[in-house]
Design an enzyme around this catalytic site. Structure first.
Site, mmCIF file in Angstrom:
data_model
loop_
_atom_site.group_PDB
_atom_site.id
_atom_site.type_symbol
_atom_site.label_atom_id
_atom_site.label_comp_id
_atom_site.label_asym_id
_atom_site.label_seq_id
_atom_site.Cartn_x
_atom_site.Cartn_y
_atom_site.Cartn_z
ATOM 1 N N LYS A 9 0.785 -1.234 0.026
ATOM 2 C CA LYS A 9 0.059 0.048 0.126
ATOM 3 C C LYS A 9 0.820 1.207 0.121
ATOM 4 O O LYS A 9 0.396 2.511 0.309
ATOM 5 C CB LYS A 9 -1.033 -0.019 1.310
ATOM 6 C CG LYS A 9 -1.856 -1.092 1.248
ATOM 7 C CD LYS A 9 -2.830 -1.136 0.027
ATOM 8 C CE LYS A 9 -3.724 -2.614 0.162
ATOM 9 N NZ LYS A 9 -4.621 -2.464 -1.214
ATOM 10 N N ALA A 40 3.188 7.172 0.937
ATOM 11 C CA ALA A 40 2.202 7.641 0.019
ATOM 12 C C ALA A 40 1.118 8.653 0.670
ATOM 13 O O ALA A 40 0.008 8.903 0.131
ATOM 14 C CB ALA A 40 1.521 6.787 -0.636
ATOM 15 N N LEU A 59 -5.893 6.643 1.460
ATOM 16 C CA LEU A 59 -6.967 7.205 1.178
ATOM 17 C C LEU A 59 -8.337 6.325 0.748
ATOM 18 O O LEU A 59 -9.487 6.732 0.897
ATOM 19 C CB LEU A 59 -6.763 7.730 -0.312
ATOM 20 C CG LEU A 59 -5.569 8.709 -0.646
ATOM 21 C CD1 LEU A 59 -5.091 9.177 -2.027
ATOM 22 C CD2 LEU A 59 -6.349 10.278 -0.115
ATOM 23 N N GLU A 94 4.702 15.157 5.720
ATOM 24 C CA GLU A 94 4.256 15.200 7.208
ATOM 25 C C GLU A 94 5.010 14.581 8.001
ATOM 26 O O GLU A 94 5.636 15.251 9.039
ATOM 27 C CB GLU A 94 3.020 15.237 7.251
ATOM 28 C CG GLU A 94 1.848 16.169 6.531
ATOM 29 C CD GLU A 94 0.486 16.158 6.945
ATOM 30 O OE1 GLU A 94 -0.177 15.264 6.750
ATOM 31 O OE2 GLU A 94 0.180 17.463 7.407
ATOM 32 N N GLU A 128 -2.518 17.179 -1.767
ATOM 33 C CA GLU A 128 -3.954 17.327 -0.874
ATOM 34 C C GLU A 128 -4.957 17.944 -1.870
ATOM 35 O O GLU A 128 -6.004 17.705 -2.065
ATOM 36 C CB GLU A 128 -3.862 17.964 0.402
ATOM 37 C CG GLU A 128 -3.331 17.128 1.493
ATOM 38 C CD GLU A 128 -1.882 16.795 1.429
ATOM 39 O OE1 GLU A 128 -1.192 17.156 0.683
ATOM 40 O OE2 GLU A 128 -1.268 16.352 2.660
HETATM 41 C C1 1HE Z 1 -2.846 3.560 -1.529
HETATM 42 C C2 1HE Z 1 -2.080 4.858 -1.661
HETATM 43 C C3 1HE Z 1 -2.915 5.776 -0.686
HETATM 44 C C4 1HE Z 1 -0.992 3.939 -2.865
HETATM 45 N N1 1HE Z 1 -3.926 5.419 0.251
HETATM 46 N N2 1HE Z 1 -3.784 3.456 -0.802
HETATM 47 N N3 1HE Z 1 -1.599 10.552 -1.116
HETATM 48 C C5 1HE Z 1 -1.596 10.422 -2.271
HETATM 49 O O1 1HE Z 1 -2.463 11.206 -3.247
HETATM 50 C C6 1HE Z 1 -0.767 9.579 -3.109
HETATM 51 C C7 1HE Z 1 -1.375 8.284 -3.804
HETATM 52 N N4 1HE Z 1 -0.579 7.266 -4.072
HETATM 53 C C8 1HE Z 1 0.059 7.438 -5.638
HETATM 54 O O2 1HE Z 1 0.003 8.733 -6.213
HETATM 55 C C9 1HE Z 1 0.746 6.222 -6.108
HETATM 56 O O3 1HE Z 1 0.369 5.092 -5.296
HETATM 57 C C10 1HE Z 1 2.241 6.229 -5.569
HETATM 58 C C11 1HE Z 1 2.844 7.338 -6.758
HETATM 59 C C12 1HE Z 1 2.519 6.695 -4.160
HETATM 60 C C13 1HE Z 1 2.718 4.973 -5.945
HETATM 61 O O4 1HE Z 1 2.572 4.632 -7.299
HETATM 62 P P1 1HE Z 1 2.668 2.854 -7.846
HETATM 63 O O5 1HE Z 1 2.401 3.099 -9.113
HETATM 64 O O6 1HE Z 1 4.009 2.540 -7.332
HETATM 65 O O7 1HE Z 1 1.661 2.162 -6.813
HETATM 66 P P2 1HE Z 1 0.144 2.130 -7.344
HETATM 67 O O8 1HE Z 1 -0.354 0.933 -8.107
HETATM 68 O O9 1HE Z 1 -0.564 3.269 -7.339
HETATM 69 O O10 1HE Z 1 -0.449 1.713 -5.657
HETATM 70 C C14 1HE Z 1 -0.046 0.312 -5.243
HETATM 71 C C15 1HE Z 1 -1.085 0.112 -4.126
HETATM 72 O O11 1HE Z 1 -0.986 0.809 -3.180
HETATM 73 C C16 1HE Z 1 -2.591 0.087 -4.556
HETATM 74 O O12 1HE Z 1 -3.338 -0.632 -3.938
HETATM 75 P P3 1HE Z 1 -3.793 -2.122 -4.440
HETATM 76 O O13 1HE Z 1 -4.748 -2.670 -3.381
HETATM 77 O O14 1HE Z 1 -4.763 -1.594 -5.645
HETATM 78 O O15 1HE Z 1 -2.869 -2.763 -4.880
HETATM 79 C C17 1HE Z 1 -2.982 1.507 -4.014
HETATM 80 O O16 1HE Z 1 -4.312 1.812 -3.976
HETATM 81 C C18 1HE Z 1 -2.068 1.547 -2.850
HETATM 82 N N5 1HE Z 1 -2.151 3.028 -2.238
HETATM 83 N N6 1HE Z 1 -1.100 5.156 -2.366
HETATM 84 C C19 1HE Z 1 -4.124 4.049 -0.114
HETATM 85 N N7 1HE Z 1 -2.401 7.096 -0.428
HETATM 86 C C20 1HE Z 1 -3.776 14.084 7.705
HETATM 87 S S1 1HE Z 1 -4.245 14.529 6.155
HETATM 88 C C21 1HE Z 1 -3.104 13.821 4.901
HETATM 89 C C22 1HE Z 1 -3.672 14.025 3.505
HETATM 90 C C23 1HE Z 1 -2.619 13.337 2.718
HETATM 91 O O17 1HE Z 1 -1.796 12.549 2.887
HETATM 92 S S2 1HE Z 1 -3.117 13.553 1.041
HETATM 93 C C24 1HE Z 1 -1.969 12.807 -0.011
HETATM 94 C C25 1HE Z 1 -2.535 11.068 -0.333
#
Ligand code: 1HE
Length: 265
Positions: A31, A69, A73, A121, A141
Site C-alpha cells: 500500500k 504515500a 485514501l 508530514e 492534497e
Molecule cells: C494507497 C495509497 C494511499 C497507494 N492510500 N492506498 N496521497 C496521495 O495522493 C498519493 C497516492 N498514491 C499514489 O499516487 C501512488 O500510489 C504512488 C505514486 C505513491 C505509488 O505509485 P505506484 O504505481 O508504485 O503504486 P500504485 O499501483 O498506485 O499503488 C499500489 C497500491 O497501493 C494500490 O493498492 P492495490 O490494493 O490496488 O494494490 C494503491 O491503492 C495503494 N496505495 N497510495 C491508500 N495514499 C492527515 S491528512 C494527509 C492528507 C494526505 O496525505 S493527501 C495525500 C494522499
C-alpha cells in the site's frame, strides 16, 4: 505505557543493534506505506516507548520502493468519517509526529520514491532527512479535495517557506534532485539513503545523550516561543547540559590537546 517488546506491530518493524541504533521500518509496501489509523497508533506506541529502550539514535526507513504515500485514501473514503472523527484522527497524527520531533532522540529518515502528503508530514517531523535519486516530495492534497492534517502547515513552511508550500498544494508541484535539497526538503542526497542514514545515526550517537536530548527537543520547543523566552530557555538548557558530568572528560581532553579539532576533512 507499553514497552517496545509488548507492542503488537503489524505495519511497522522495530529493531535495535548492540550500539543502540534503532530502526523503525514502515512496512506496508503493498500500500506504498500509506498511513492508516493503525499505522499511526503503532508510530505513537513505538516512539513513546523508544526513549526508555536505551536507543541512542533512530533510523526511520521504509519497505518497498516508496517511503510513504500519505493518508490511506482508501480507508479514509471507506470510513466516511465525520468532521469530528477526522479531527480526532489528525490529533493522533500530531501525537505521533510530536513524539518523533520532541522525544529527544535523533531520528534520521532514509527517503526514497514518493514522500507525499502525509508522508511529507511524517518526514518533516524527523531531525535529518536523507534522500536518494528516486525521492520526490509533494503535497497532492489539493488534487485530492483534501487539506493537510498532520502538521504540514507548521513543519513544511519551517523547512521551505510558506510560498513554496502553497505552490505545492495549489499546483501539485513536485520537488526532487538538487532542487529538493536546495529548498530545504532534505539535507543529504546520496545514492543509498539508508546507508547514509545509518552513518549519520552512528555519528550522532557519539554525542552525549543529554546533548542529543536538547538538540532533538529544545530547539523545536524554542521555535514555539518568543525570541525573548527562547533565549531564557536556551540558557536554562545550557545550564544543565553544559555542566553535565559526561562532558567533563571531553573538556579535559580538549585542554590536554588530545581532542579532535573542528576542521573540514
Ligand atoms: C494507497 C495509497 C494511499 C497507494 N492510500 N492506498 N496521497 C496521495 O495522493 C498519493 C497516492 N498514491 C499514489 O499516487 C501512488 O500510489 C504512488 C505514486 C505513491 C505509488 O505509485 P505506484 O504505481 O508504485 O503504486 P500504485 O499501483 O498506485 O499503488 C499500489 C497500491 O497501493 C494500490 O493498492 P492495490 O490494493 O490496488 O494494490 C494503491 O491503492 C495503494 N496505495 N497510495 C491508500 N495514499 C492527515 S491528512 C494527509 C492528507 C494526505 O496525505 S493527501 C495525500 C494522499
Amino acid at each position: 505505557m507499553l514497552g517496545i517488546s509488548e507492542l503488537r506491530l503489524t505495519n511497522l518493524l522495530f529493531d535495535m543493534d548492540e550500539d543502540g541504533i534503532a530502526t523503525v521500518t514502515l512496512n506496508r509496501p503493498t500500500k506504498r506505506n500509506a498511513l492508516n489509523a493503525q499505522t499511526i497508533e503503532e508510530l505513537i506506541g513505538v516512539f513513546t516507548a523508544l526513549p526508555s529502550t536505551g536507543a541512542r539514535a533512530v533510523v526511520l526507513k521504509a519497505s518497498g520502493p516508496h517511503f510513504c504515500a500519505g493518508l490511506d485514501l482508501v480507508e479514509h473514503g471507506r470510513e466516511e468519517r465525520s468532521p469530528a472523527e477526522f479531527m480526532r484522527i489528525c490529533l493522533r497524527w500530531h501525537e505521533a509526529f510530536n513524539k518523533i520531533e520532541y522525544a529527544g532522540l535523533p531520528v534520521i529518515a532514509a527517503l526514497k520514491g514518493a514522500v507525499v502528503g502525509g508522508g511529507l508530514e511524517l518526514a518533516s517531523s524527523v531531525h535529518i532527512r536523507v534522500m536518494d535519486e528516486t525521492t520526490y516530495f509533494g503535497l497532492p492534497e489539493g488534487q485530492r479535495g483534501l487539506f493537510t492534517g498532520g502538521g504540514a502547515t507548521i513543519r513544511v513552511p519551517a523547512l521551505i517557506g510558506k510560498a513554496r508550500m502553497v505552490d505545492m498544494m495549489l499546483t501539485g508541484r513536485l520537488y526532487s534532485g538538487d532542487e529538493a535539497v536546495n529548498v530545504g526538503l532534505a539535507q543529504y542526497r546520496v545514492a543509498d539513503s539508508e546507508a547514509k542514514a545509518y552513518e549519520l545515526a552512528r555519528t550522532a550517537a557519539q554525542n552525549t545523550p543529554l546533548s542529543n536530548f536538547a538538540v532533538c527537543s529544545a530547539i523545536s520547543h524554542m521555535q514555539n516561543m518568543s525570541g525573548f523566552d527562547a533565549a531564557y530557555a536556551e540558557a536554562m538548557v545550557a545550564g544543565i547540559v553544559n555542566t553535565q558530568e559526561a562532558a567533563k572528560g571531553r573538556l579535559s581532553s580538549f585542554a590536554r590537546g588530545t581532542a579532535n579539532k573542528i576542521k573540514p576533512d
